[in-house]
Design an enzyme around this catalytic site. Structure first.
Site, PDB file in Angstrom:
ATOM      1  N   ASN A  29     -14.706  11.357   3.809  1.00  0.00           N
ATOM      2  CA  ASN A  29     -14.877  10.081   4.504  1.00  0.00           C
ATOM      3  C   ASN A  29     -16.092   9.368   3.892  1.00  0.00           C
ATOM      4  O   ASN A  29     -17.225   9.828   4.034  1.00  0.00           O
ATOM      5  CB  ASN A  29     -15.092  10.364   5.994  1.00  0.00           C
ATOM      6  CG  ASN A  29     -15.368   9.100   6.795  1.00  0.00           C
ATOM      7  OD1 ASN A  29     -14.911   8.021   6.448  1.00  0.00           O
ATOM      8  ND2 ASN A  29     -16.126   9.253   7.877  1.00  0.00           N
TER       9      ASN A  29
ATOM     10  N   LYS B 279      -4.823  -6.199  12.480  1.00  0.00           N
ATOM     11  CA  LYS B 279      -4.835  -6.579  13.914  1.00  0.00           C
ATOM     12  C   LYS B 279      -6.270  -6.667  14.423  1.00  0.00           C
ATOM     13  O   LYS B 279      -7.082  -5.782  14.124  1.00  0.00           O
ATOM     14  CB  LYS B 279      -4.082  -5.527  14.739  1.00  0.00           C
ATOM     15  CG  LYS B 279      -2.602  -5.550  14.488  1.00  0.00           C
ATOM     16  CD  LYS B 279      -1.879  -4.595  15.407  1.00  0.00           C
ATOM     17  CE  LYS B 279      -0.407  -4.575  15.044  1.00  0.00           C
ATOM     18  NZ  LYS B 279       0.229  -3.300  15.296  1.00  0.00           N
TER      19      LYS B 279
ATOM     20  N   ASP C 201      -8.456  -0.534   3.265  1.00  0.00           N
ATOM     21  CA  ASP C 201      -7.413  -0.730   4.283  1.00  0.00           C
ATOM     22  C   ASP C 201      -7.751  -1.971   5.107  1.00  0.00           C
ATOM     23  O   ASP C 201      -8.849  -2.074   5.653  1.00  0.00           O
ATOM     24  CB  ASP C 201      -7.325   0.505   5.179  1.00  0.00           C
ATOM     25  CG  ASP C 201      -6.683   1.679   4.450  1.00  0.00           C
ATOM     26  OD1 ASP C 201      -5.787   1.459   3.613  1.00  0.00           O
ATOM     27  OD2 ASP C 201      -7.096   2.830   4.702  1.00  0.00           O
TER      28      ASP C 201
ATOM     29  N   GLU D 157     -11.751   9.782  -1.617  1.00  0.00           N
ATOM     30  CA  GLU D 157     -10.432   9.476  -1.037  1.00  0.00           C
ATOM     31  C   GLU D 157     -10.119  10.531   0.030  1.00  0.00           C
ATOM     32  O   GLU D 157     -10.426  11.706  -0.156  1.00  0.00           O
ATOM     33  CB  GLU D 157      -9.366   9.478  -2.149  1.00  0.00           C
ATOM     34  CG  GLU D 157      -7.941   9.207  -1.726  1.00  0.00           C
ATOM     35  CD  GLU D 157      -7.769   7.945  -0.880  1.00  0.00           C
ATOM     36  OE1 GLU D 157      -7.557   8.099   0.343  1.00  0.00           O
ATOM     37  OE2 GLU D 157      -7.839   6.833  -1.418  1.00  0.00           O
TER      38      GLU D 157
ATOM     39  N   ASP E  87      -7.139  -8.507  -0.747  1.00  0.00           N
ATOM     40  CA  ASP E  87      -6.111  -9.559  -0.758  1.00  0.00           C
ATOM     41  C   ASP E  87      -5.928 -10.121   0.646  1.00  0.00           C
ATOM     42  O   ASP E  87      -4.970 -10.847   0.891  1.00  0.00           O
ATOM     43  CB  ASP E  87      -4.779  -9.010  -1.309  1.00  0.00           C
ATOM     44  CG  ASP E  87      -4.275  -7.801  -0.538  1.00  0.00           C
ATOM     45  OD1 ASP E  87      -5.113  -7.101   0.067  1.00  0.00           O
ATOM     46  OD2 ASP E  87      -3.064  -7.536  -0.542  1.00  0.00           O
TER      47      ASP E  87
HETATM   48  C1  LIG Z   1      -5.199   0.051   0.773  1.00  0.00           C
HETATM   49  S1  LIG Z   1      -5.527   1.528  -0.089  1.00  0.00           S
HETATM   50  C2  LIG Z   1      -6.103   0.941  -1.691  1.00  0.00           C
HETATM   51  C3  LIG Z   1      -6.091   2.012  -2.747  1.00  0.00           C
HETATM   52  C4  LIG Z   1      -6.633   1.598  -4.122  1.00  0.00           C
HETATM   53  N1  LIG Z   1      -8.036   1.213  -4.042  1.00  0.00           N
HETATM   54  C5  LIG Z   1      -5.813   0.496  -4.735  1.00  0.00           C
HETATM   55  O1  LIG Z   1      -6.312  -0.615  -4.894  1.00  0.00           O
HETATM   56  O2  LIG Z   1      -4.634   0.762  -5.060  1.00  0.00           O
HETATM   57  C6  LIG Z   1      -7.033   2.082   0.663  1.00  0.00           C
HETATM   58  C7  LIG Z   1      -7.347   3.534   0.380  1.00  0.00           C
HETATM   59  O3  LIG Z   1      -8.629   3.846   0.953  1.00  0.00           O
HETATM   60  C8  LIG Z   1      -8.575   5.148   1.510  1.00  0.00           C
HETATM   61  N2  LIG Z   1      -9.635   5.211   2.535  1.00  0.00           N
HETATM   62  C9  LIG Z   1      -9.667   4.506   3.697  1.00  0.00           C
HETATM   63  N3  LIG Z   1     -10.794   4.795   4.376  1.00  0.00           N
HETATM   64  C10 LIG Z   1     -11.485   5.699   3.629  1.00  0.00           C
HETATM   65  C11 LIG Z   1     -12.710   6.386   3.836  1.00  0.00           C
HETATM   66  N4  LIG Z   1     -13.442   6.187   4.942  1.00  0.00           N
HETATM   67  N5  LIG Z   1     -13.124   7.240   2.895  1.00  0.00           N
HETATM   68  C12 LIG Z   1     -12.378   7.457   1.773  1.00  0.00           C
HETATM   69  N6  LIG Z   1     -11.206   6.837   1.528  1.00  0.00           N
HETATM   70  C13 LIG Z   1     -10.751   5.969   2.448  1.00  0.00           C
HETATM   71  C14 LIG Z   1      -7.166   5.255   2.058  1.00  0.00           C
HETATM   72  O4  LIG Z   1      -6.750   6.598   2.214  1.00  0.00           O
HETATM   73  C15 LIG Z   1      -6.356   4.507   0.990  1.00  0.00           C
HETATM   74  O5  LIG Z   1      -5.876   5.369  -0.009  1.00  0.00           O
END
Ligand SMILES: C[S@@+](CC[C@H](N)C(=O)[O-])C[C@H]1O[C@@H](n2cnc3c(N)ncnc32)[C@H](O)[C@@H]1O
Length: 244
Positions: A130, A157, A153, A103, A189
């Site tokens: 990352n 867009k 995420d 994360e 989703d």
């Molecule tokens: C939409 S949230 C979903 C969080 C969790 N999986 C849930 O279902 O509640 C996506 C998460 O992925 C993390 N994230 C996005 N890109 C990432 C990356 N390249 N490496 C690690 N974490 C990442 C974001 O910081 C965010 O907390």
């Protein structure tokens, strides 16, 4: 869609060569989160050698699983754990399995630490990293039993689609880390992201798979609940590495 998800650096500038899948949200911890971090990070947050940015991984760094977990056990890696709900719930249900959460959002990692403490978990570690960089070189080759990507995420867009985590190059990084009979599970989703995931898996020379039933081991997270409240359908996918 074919972008360099391995996020390596431009030798001239040191900048990542491909877009990352996250926008840095707040990194400030609340008082409670800071207290949890101070108490628990040393034991539960893996120290990642960096290559510049605070979420990067040094190219020559390799994760030692036995040293990290203090034992040898099957490993599940969850990408983008948010507040750690799914990771910690699954870890509590499977004490014989090790769980590593990746994360970039440090307040979320602090929340996960609180949950680790509340549930008394010994089989969870977090890494602020990352994910594509971790998969490219840091995670052991063919050392991961299962990779989970719950509600990445969505970048809805069109001009931001290049930021989406799930791409053909990323499937190769996941396949590199998975055990030969390992599994990659995904859920989203967003209907058009599910279509993208399906297309990416079909196009990839590294993984095989497609849509599947809801995975019974996936608890409903805040993001899933939000999606359902907004009237969106949940899509589950599953992929396995292509056999050489
Ligand atoms: C939409 S949230 C979903 C969080 C969790 N999986 C849930 O279902 O509640 C996506 C998460 O992925 C993390 N994230 C996005 N890109 C990432 C990356 N390249 N490496 C690690 N974490 C990442 C974001 O910081 C965010 O907390």
């Amino acid at each position: 869609m074919e972008h360099a998800a391995d996020s390596r650096r431009d030798p001239a500038t040191g900048h990542r060569q491909s877009p990352v899948s996250f926008a840095r949200r707040g990194v400030r911890l609340s008082e409670r989160q800071q207290a949890a971090w101070d108490d628990l990070a040393e034991a539960f947050v893996v120290d990642v050698p960096r290559d510049g940015a605070s979420t990067s991984v040094a190219l020559d760094a390799h994760l030692d699983l036995v040293a990290t977990f203090g034992r040898s056990a099957p490993l599940v890696v969850e990408i983008g754990t948010g507040r750690g709900d799914a990771l910690c719930t699954a870890a509590a249900e499977s004490p014989d399995v090790d769980f590593l959460g990746l994360e970039v959002w440090t307040p979320g990692v602090a929340q996960a630490l609180m949950m680790i403490r509340r549930l008394g978990l010994a089989n969870v570690r977090m890494a602020v990293v990352n994910a594509p960089e971790a998969f490219a070189t840091w995670l052991p080759e063919h050392g991961v039993a299962e990779v989970r990507t719950w509600f990445p995420d969505p970048w809805p867009k069109l001009r931001h689609h290049k930021r989406r985590l799930v791409s053909v190059p990323f499937t190769r990084l996941v396949a590199r880390a998975l055990e030969p009979d390992g599994t990659w599970r995904l859920a989203t989703d967003w209907a058009d992201y599910a279509e993208q995931m399906e297309r990416v898996i079909a196009e990839s020379d590294a993984v095989d798979g497609g849509r599947c039933e809801r995975f019974a081991g996936r608890p409903v997270t805040k993001f899933e609940a939000k999606g359902i409240d907004a009237g969106r359908e949940i899509h589950d996918l599953r992929a396995v590495p292509v056999r050489a």
